[in-house]
Design an enzyme around this catalytic site. Structure first.
Site, PDB file in Angstrom:
ATOM      1  N   SER A 162       0.972  -1.093   0.030  1.00 36.25           N
ATOM      2  CA  SER A 162      -0.114  -0.230   0.184  1.00 36.25           C
ATOM      3  C   SER A 162       0.931   1.227   0.141  1.00 36.25           C
ATOM      4  O   SER A 162       1.592   1.403  -0.699  1.00 36.25           O
ATOM      5  CB  SER A 162      -0.874  -0.017   1.079  1.00 36.25           C
ATOM      6  OG  SER A 162      -2.067   1.022   1.093  1.00 36.25           O
ATOM      7  N   GLU A 251     -10.036  -4.522  -5.158  1.00 34.78           N
ATOM      8  CA  GLU A 251      -9.539  -3.310  -4.457  1.00 34.78           C
ATOM      9  C   GLU A 251      -9.745  -1.961  -4.814  1.00 34.78           C
ATOM     10  O   GLU A 251     -10.034  -1.985  -6.279  1.00 34.78           O
ATOM     11  CB  GLU A 251      -8.008  -3.560  -4.438  1.00 34.78           C
ATOM     12  CG  GLU A 251      -7.592  -4.762  -3.516  1.00 34.78           C
ATOM     13  CD  GLU A 251      -6.316  -4.777  -3.001  1.00 34.78           C
ATOM     14  OE1 GLU A 251      -5.601  -3.615  -2.618  1.00 34.78           O
ATOM     15  OE2 GLU A 251      -5.383  -5.873  -3.326  1.00 34.78           O
ATOM     16  N   HIS A 281      -7.397  -5.954   0.471  1.00 33.93           N
ATOM     17  CA  HIS A 281      -6.208  -5.062   0.553  1.00 33.93           C
ATOM     18  C   HIS A 281      -5.195  -5.681   1.357  1.00 33.93           C
ATOM     19  O   HIS A 281      -5.367  -5.681   2.472  1.00 33.93           O
ATOM     20  CB  HIS A 281      -6.557  -3.711   0.704  1.00 33.93           C
ATOM     21  CG  HIS A 281      -5.579  -2.827   0.721  1.00 33.93           C
ATOM     22  ND1 HIS A 281      -4.881  -2.335  -0.476  1.00 33.93           N
ATOM     23  CD2 HIS A 281      -5.125  -1.722   1.508  1.00 33.93           C
ATOM     24  CE1 HIS A 281      -3.866  -1.311  -0.223  1.00 33.93           C
ATOM     25  NE2 HIS A 281      -3.967  -1.185   1.042  1.00 33.93           N
TER      26      HIS A 281
END
Length: 317
Positions: A162, A251, A281
């Protein structure tokens, strides 16, 4: 192994309300951090994991090894004492939350599957420390691994999830531009590489638009969104090392990851792009609990291991 696997549908059902409550833009950042740290205690470390606290670039960090890498490894990796390099791991959390604690299980499983030492960095977070504080910390940590620990740049992979994936990409760009250094590879789990982009989806199982936009604003602070490194997707991608990108099709960041892959390939970068279905995620955080998440993490580990050590030592005997 101390892993206790649960069915994928059950994992989704349990995690959905947890993330809806925890990653909420109206919840104080300090409380988000505390709740995530507590929840991560359920994500166990694999047997044989060794966690060694240290400092990298002046920041707290952990060196994680897996002494029992070979017996249970899915990748056929070499034993840790014969590994040829290391992985610098940058955790996710929107540049606002996340810690060594939240990602210790993921990092330990990555160490086990890659049979590399994995260095996890506690870089500074926004809003207390907006951009480029985290990037500066990551740069200092990499240079510390080269100058003081003794690795060559091409022996170090960068990996992150991320926001940590975006930070890994920004670090690779900075190392190339400022120091003429190229890491062995990039391993990016659902990387957030353009915080200026407004997601088309309202939410996925883990993150939501309001929270991500709040994080982007915290990370930018009073800075310039066009500054190099804030949105590495828009930066120079030419000359970057082989890159692994994983994202689930459900996602919120799926479209951005697809754009990144296309841009990397357009810049001549070798890319392995993996799209999963049914995960969420950074499901790799739950590798100790969910078989499918563990398999996704194993694929990343294999990519990084092969980048560092493309020919098995056994093949050279």
């Amino acid at each position: 192994m101390r892993d206790f696997k649960i069915p994928l549908p059950l994992a989704r059902a349990v995690l959905d309300p947890i993330f809806r409550v925890t990653l909420h833009s109206r919840l104080p950042v300090a409380l988000q951090r505390a709740l995530l740290d507590v929840g991560s205690l359920l994500q166990l470390l694999p047997d044989g994991a060794v966690v060694q606290p240290l400092q990298l670039g002046g920041r707290p960090a952990e060196r994680v090894l897996a002494e029992t890498a070979i017996p249970g490894s899915r990748t056929g990796a070499v034993a840790p004492e014969r590994a040829a390099g290391a992985i610098l791991y940058l955790h996710g959390g929107g540049y606002v939350v996340g810690s060594l604690t939240t990602h210790r299980s993921l990092v330990a499983h990555l160490a086990r599957e890659s049979s590399c030492a994995v260095y996890s960095l506690d870089y500074r977070l926004a809003p207390e420390h907006p951009f480029p504080a985290g990037l500066d910390d990551a740069e200092a940590a990499f240079l510390d691994l080269v100058d003081n620990v003794g690795y060559r740049p091409e022996q170090i992979c960068l990996a992150g999830d991320s926001a940590g994936g975006g930070l890994s990409l920004a670090l690779a760009q900075r190392l190339l531009e400022r120091h003429q250094m190229t890491p062995a590879a990039l391993g990016l789990i659902a990387p957030w590489t353009d915080p200026t982009e407004i997601p088309s989806k309202d939410r996925d199982l883990v993150i939501n638009r309001a929270w991500s936009q709040a994080c982007a604003a915290f990370y930018l602070g009073d800075g310039d969104a066009t500054a190099a490194g804030y949105a590495p997707l828009t930066g120079n991608l030419i000359g970057l090392p082989p890159t692994y990108v994983q994202v689930d099709v459900s996602e919120m960041l799926h479209d951005q990851c697809s754009k990144l892959v296309s841009a990397l390939r357009g810049a001549g970068v070798h890319v392995r792009f993996t799209e999963t279905r049914g995960l969420w995620h950074v499901a790799q955080l739950q590798a100790a609990l969910v078989t499918e998440a563990a398999l996704a993490l194993s694929e990343l580990a294999e990519f990084l291991r092969e980048a560092i050590q493309p020919v098995s030592i056994n093949d050279l005997r």
